[in-house]
Enzyme design. Structure first.
Site, PDB file in Angstrom:
ATOM      1  CG  LEU A  75     -10.174  44.081 -22.206  1.00  0.00           C
ATOM      2  CD1 LEU A  75      -8.799  43.750 -22.753  1.00  0.00           C
ATOM      3  CD2 LEU A  75     -10.608  43.065 -21.159  1.00  0.00           C
ATOM      4  CB  CYS A  76     -13.412  50.460 -20.868  1.00  0.00           C
ATOM      5  SG  CYS A  76     -12.588  51.212 -22.259  1.00  0.00           S
ATOM      6  CG  HIS A  77     -10.916  49.776 -15.229  1.00  0.00           C
ATOM      7  ND1 HIS A  77      -9.843  49.792 -16.090  1.00  0.00           N
ATOM      8  CD2 HIS A  77     -10.617  48.855 -14.281  1.00  0.00           C
ATOM      9  CE1 HIS A  77      -8.935  48.930 -15.689  1.00  0.00           C
ATOM     10  NE2 HIS A  77      -9.379  48.334 -14.596  1.00  0.00           N
ATOM     11  CG  MET A 117     -10.521  53.837 -24.062  1.00  0.00           C
ATOM     12  SD  MET A 117     -10.008  53.899 -25.788  1.00  0.00           S
ATOM     13  CE  MET A 117     -11.374  53.103 -26.593  1.00  0.00           C
ATOM     14  CD  GLU A 118     -14.079  56.130 -20.166  1.00  0.00           C
ATOM     15  OE1 GLU A 118     -14.242  55.040 -19.597  1.00  0.00           O
ATOM     16  OE2 GLU A 118     -12.938  56.536 -20.496  1.00  0.00           O
ATOM     17  CG  ASP A 132     -30.157  57.316 -36.714  1.00  0.00           C
ATOM     18  OD1 ASP A 132     -30.508  56.505 -37.600  1.00  0.00           O
ATOM     19  OD2 ASP A 132     -30.857  57.596 -35.728  1.00  0.00           O
TER      20      ASP A 132
END
Length: 162
Positions: A75-77, A117-118, A132
């Site tokens: 739901l992130c733009h 969020m970014e 990793d």
């Protein structure tokens, strides 16, 4: 705020409508760390890890992740980011704390919605990339304390973590 903005009146998930929101400068800063063995930290710090420049690759991964956040979080733009900076601090074991690499990401845009969020995604993916690249020598690494440190811009103003 007492309601979850990503649900409508019927409880269905939806993308928040930001069309009426003013475009302002938005800044999000997140931070986290990956704990590891002293020998693993030494490999990273010396640049002699088998897969190459661990922090350089992790920095690029974090930047790419910030740019792709809307592909990962439903739901992130999608946002036109104006700046993404991913920085690392190598910390030796101190006062009982494990040796670690701390990652901080700063993300900026000018638009109708924030970039928290970014910034969080950039930190997570940068730390996962370190894992990793170093897992062949240290599978016991642990990612910790990923959180939003600050955000600025928009109707809700500034937030500083305590």
């Amino acid at each position: 705020m007492t309601t979850l903005t990503h649900f409508d009146a019927q409880g269905q998930a939806h993308m928040v409508d930001v069309a009426a929101k003013a475009a302002t400068q938005r800044i999000g800063v997140a931070r986290g760390r990956i704990d590891m063995q002293t020998s693993t930290l030494a490999l990273i710090a010396s640049g002699s890890a088998k897969k190459g420049d661990v922090l350089g690759v992790a920095r690029l991964a974090g930047i790419m992740a910030a740019k792709k956040t809307s592909d990962l979080i439903p739901l992130c733009h999608p946002l036109a980011l104006t700046r993404v900076a991913v920085d690392f601090e190598v910390r030796d074991a101190v006062s009982g704390a494990a040796p670690c690499v701390v990652c901080a990401a700063t993300v900026e845009t000018v638009g109708p919605t924030g970039v928290e969020m970014e910034a969080l995604t950039a930190v997570q993916v940068a730390l996962l990339t370190i894992y990793d690249m170093c897992k062949s020598v240290d599978r016991g690494m642990v990612i910790n304390d990923v959180k939003l440190i600050e955000k600025h811009g928009g109707k809700s103003g500034s937030f500083l973590a305590t």
